[in-house]
Design a protein around this motif. Structure first.
Motif, short mmCIF file in Angstrom:
data_model
loop_
_atom_site.label_atom_id
_atom_site.label_comp_id
_atom_site.label_asym_id
_atom_site.label_seq_id
_atom_site.Cartn_x
_atom_site.Cartn_y
_atom_site.Cartn_z
N SER A 1 1.23 -0.91 -0.08
CA SER A 1 0.25 0.13 0.04
C SER A 1 1.01 1.25 -0.21
N THR A 2 0.66 2.05 0.62
CA THR A 2 1.50 4.05 0.50
C THR A 2 1.92 4.00 2.41
N LEU A 3 2.29 4.57 2.43
CA LEU A 3 2.62 5.68 3.80
C LEU A 3 0.75 5.83 3.83
N THR A 4 0.30 5.61 5.90
CA THR A 4 -0.89 6.25 5.53
C THR A 4 -0.62 7.46 6.34
N THR A 5 -1.55 8.27 6.73
CA THR A 5 -2.08 9.89 7.15
C THR A 5 -0.99 9.66 8.90
N ASP B 1 8.29 -1.88 -11.77
CA ASP B 1 9.31 -0.66 -11.59
C ASP B 1 8.39 0.95 -11.23
N LYS B 2 7.10 -0.02 -11.97
CA LYS B 2 6.54 1.81 -11.84
C LYS B 2 5.91 1.64 -10.43
N VAL B 3 5.86 1.22 -9.50
CA VAL B 3 5.40 1.04 -8.24
C VAL B 3 6.39 1.30 -7.44
N ARG B 4 7.68 0.08 -7.93
CA ARG B 4 8.66 1.64 -6.95
C ARG B 4 9.22 2.68 -7.57
N GLN C 1 6.81 5.33 -7.40
CA GLN C 1 6.37 5.93 -7.05
C GLN C 1 6.47 5.53 -5.47
N HIS C 2 6.27 4.66 -5.08
CA HIS C 2 7.02 4.60 -3.85
C HIS C 2 8.13 5.03 -2.95
N LEU C 3 9.10 5.35 -4.25
CA LEU C 3 10.18 6.03 -3.57
C LEU C 3 10.34 7.77 -3.78
N ASP C 4 9.48 8.15 -4.55
CA ASP C 4 8.74 9.01 -4.60
C ASP C 4 8.20 10.12 -3.95
N ARG C 5 7.05 8.93 -3.50
CA ARG C 5 6.79 10.14 -1.89
C ARG C 5 7.38 9.87 -0.65
N ASN C 6 7.98 8.72 -0.77
CA ASN C 6 8.74 8.75 0.27
C ASN C 6 9.87 9.53 0.23
N ILE C 7 10.18 10.27 -0.76
CA ILE C 7 11.62 11.13 -0.56
C ILE C 7 10.69 12.41 -0.50
N SER C 8 10.31 12.22 -1.20
CA SER C 8 8.90 13.46 -0.99
C SER C 8 8.18 14.40 0.42
N PHE C 9 8.34 12.92 1.61
CA PHE C 9 8.40 12.77 2.67
C PHE C 9 9.36 12.93 3.57
N LEU C 10 10.46 12.43 3.52
CA LEU C 10 11.57 13.01 4.05
C LEU C 10 11.80 14.24 4.32
N LEU C 11 11.73 14.59 2.56
CA LEU C 11 12.76 15.99 2.10
C LEU C 11 11.71 17.21 3.08
N GLU C 12 11.21 17.04 1.83
CA GLU C 12 9.92 18.04 2.71
C GLU C 12 9.22 18.23 3.58
N GLU C 13 8.77 17.04 3.62
CA GLU C 13 7.99 17.17 4.87
C GLU C 13 8.36 17.67 6.28
N LEU C 14 8.84 16.51 6.34
CA LEU C 14 9.90 15.86 7.87
C LEU C 14 11.02 17.35 7.70
N LYS C 15 12.10 17.29 6.19
CA LYS C 15 12.64 17.80 6.47
C LYS C 15 13.65 17.61 6.73
N ARG D 1 17.70 6.42 1.94
CA ARG D 1 17.69 6.12 3.35
C ARG D 1 16.53 5.42 3.38
N VAL D 2 15.58 4.88 1.83
CA VAL D 2 14.69 4.35 1.61
C VAL D 2 14.98 3.33 0.71
N PHE D 3 14.48 1.87 1.26
CA PHE D 3 14.84 0.50 0.86
C PHE D 3 13.63 -0.11 0.27
N PHE D 4 13.75 -1.27 -0.50
CA PHE D 4 12.43 -2.23 -0.60
C PHE D 4 13.12 -3.59 -0.66
N VAL D 5 12.51 -4.22 0.87
CA VAL D 5 12.69 -5.63 0.95
C VAL D 5 11.61 -6.03 1.34
#
Ligand code: GTP
Ligand code: MG
Length: 419
Positions: A214-218, A254-257, A259-273, A284-288
């Motif tokens: 799924s994706t990171l929840t609120t 590849d598309k899903v990966r 999508q997750h990567l972009d969302r994760n990065i934007s969460f770390l970079l733009e939201e949490l800073k 800092r993002v891994f698929f395992v």
């Protein structure tokens, strides 16, 4: 300075840097402890009423240091590297920890499994036991199923802590002073604010165990917003777990990966800073697949041939997990050395320089006391000399007068006789 017998730093695993730093700072505090005790003993031996080289307040300051140093050494002995795992229920938090510990230690399963905080740490005597919060009673656990049972039937608060002591010799992480903290799902507890105060403030690294299906929840995001409000720039890793499920849908993997990567990065970079650049966040993002890694490691432990290769992409998921572990260990050790030992170092330097200042003051005062005693003595000798001279003079005069007197008397007697 590096001690004899210790190999150069570059050959050490990152975790060993923490272990070595801890050893070194411990031995330095041993020296500091000796120094402040000797200083205290010396100052105590002085009779300040006869020899006022220092005031009592300074002496008391020095005498209080051995206890302070002892306190620091106790904290130091308990210092460890700590990592906390958060995420929604069933994302695989407990499985990730088990995979890292190379064994099924924590109970895991379908549904809401972990119902309180479980902290795994190494036991010195290689016994396995657990301890409930606020008790010192050890409950021995021989096996994982027993651990599950030992926890079952306890009506534990979701905020409660159970410490699991596991033989250090069975796992490198535990042997090297790493403590891993498993949590109940962030989505099932209403009290996550308390968690931050109780469990997060001394954590060196946070791992979000997300569900790659799924994706990171609120709820998950909100929790980390709160963490980063309380801690300045926490180290956050994101594990997109259950990535083995992607093998079922090779056409969109590849598309899903991405999508997750972009969302994760934007969460770390733009939201949490918490990171400065995209490439830093990407590191800092891994698929395992924690389950695959755990199964492989358990099979290896039993001496069996790993059978995880059946699912497409297994090998690269396994390598990615190992890559996570490497970066995780480096980050954990570097952060822990900085946050935990820097403070102790500063306290140690402050104590030593304060004792030095006081001893220096005592020395200066003793020197001037000696000089003034010498000056006093010289003045006394001068006066003595003067008195002696006066006495001499006086004696001479008296002698002279007596002689005169005697002469006079003689003269008078002679005169009287002749008359
Ligand atoms: P709670 O303790 O309930 O919050 O869950 P958790 O996050 O600790 O999850 P847990 O480790 O108990 O895993 C839940 C279920 O998911 C278990 O049945 C695991 O075997 C399974 N699981 C964990 N990791 C993976 C994975 O990478 N792939 C797959 N397919 N299943 C996994
Ligand atoms: Mg769990």
């Amino acid at each position: 300075s590096p001690k004899v017998g210790v190999s150069p730093r570059e050959h050490l695993s990152p975790l060993k840097i923490f272990v070595l730093a801890k050893k070194e700072i411990n031995s330095t505090f041993g020296d500091i402890s000796k120094y402040v005790s000797e200083g205290g003993e010396f100052l105590s031996s002085l009779e300040l009423d006869k020899m006022p080289v220092i005031d009592n307040a300074d002496r008391e300051t020095v005498l209080a240091f051995p206890d302070k140093v002892r306190g620091i050494r106790e904290v130091l002995a308990r210092d460890h590297m700590k990592c906390v795992f958060f995420g929604r229920t069933s994302n695989g938090k407990s499985t990730v920890i088990n995979a890292m510990l190379q064994d099924k230690i924590l109970p895991s399963g379908l549904g809401h499994t972990t119902n309180c905080f479980l902290q795994v740490e190494g036991s010195k005597n290689n016994e396995a036991y657990l301890m409930l919060e606020n008790t010192s009673e050890k409950r021995s656990v021989e096996s994982v199923s027993q651990l599950g049972n030992a926890l079952h039937g306890e009506s534990l608060d979701p905020n409660a802590l159970v410490r699991i002591f596991w033989p250090s010799n069975k796992c490198n992480l535990l042997r090297d002073d790493v403590v891993l903290l498993d949590s109940p799902g962030v989505d099932v507890s209403p009290n996550v604010d308390d968690w931050i105060d109780k469990y997060c403030l001394d954590a060196d690294v946070f791992v979000i165990v997300a569900n790659a299906e799924s994706t990171l929840t609120t709820t998950e995001k909100k929790f980390f917003h709160k963490v980063s409000e309380r801690l300045s720039k926490p180290n956050v890793f994101i594990l997109n777990n259950r990535w083995d499920a992607s093998a079922n849908e090779p056409e969109c993997i590849d598309k899903v990966r991405k999508q997750h990567l972009d969302r994760n990065i934007s969460f770390l970079l733009e939201e949490l800073k918490v990171y400065g650049s995209r490439s830093q966040a990407e590191e800092r993002v891994f698929f395992v697949s924690a389950r695959e890694v755990l199964n492989t490691r358990i099979q290896k432990l039993k001496g069996e041939q790993p059978s995880g290769g059946q699912i497409e992409g297994y090998q690269s998921r396994y390598f990615e997990f190992e890559d996570f572990e490497r970066k995780f260990e480096k980050c954990l050790s570097e952060t822990a050395v900085k946050t935990k030992f820097q403070q102790h170092c500063e306290r140690g330097v402050k104590i030593v320089s304060e004792v030095m200042q006081i001893m220096d003051k005592a020395f200066q005062n003793a020197t001037s006391l000696r000089e003034s005693k010498i000056a006093d003595r010289n003045e006394y000798l001068d006066r003595l000399e003067f008195t002696k001279m006066q006495m001499h003079e006086l004696t001479d005069e008296v002698k002279h007068r007596i002689e005169q007197l005697v002469e006079q008397v003689e003269c008078q007697v002679t005169q009287a006789l002749s008359e």
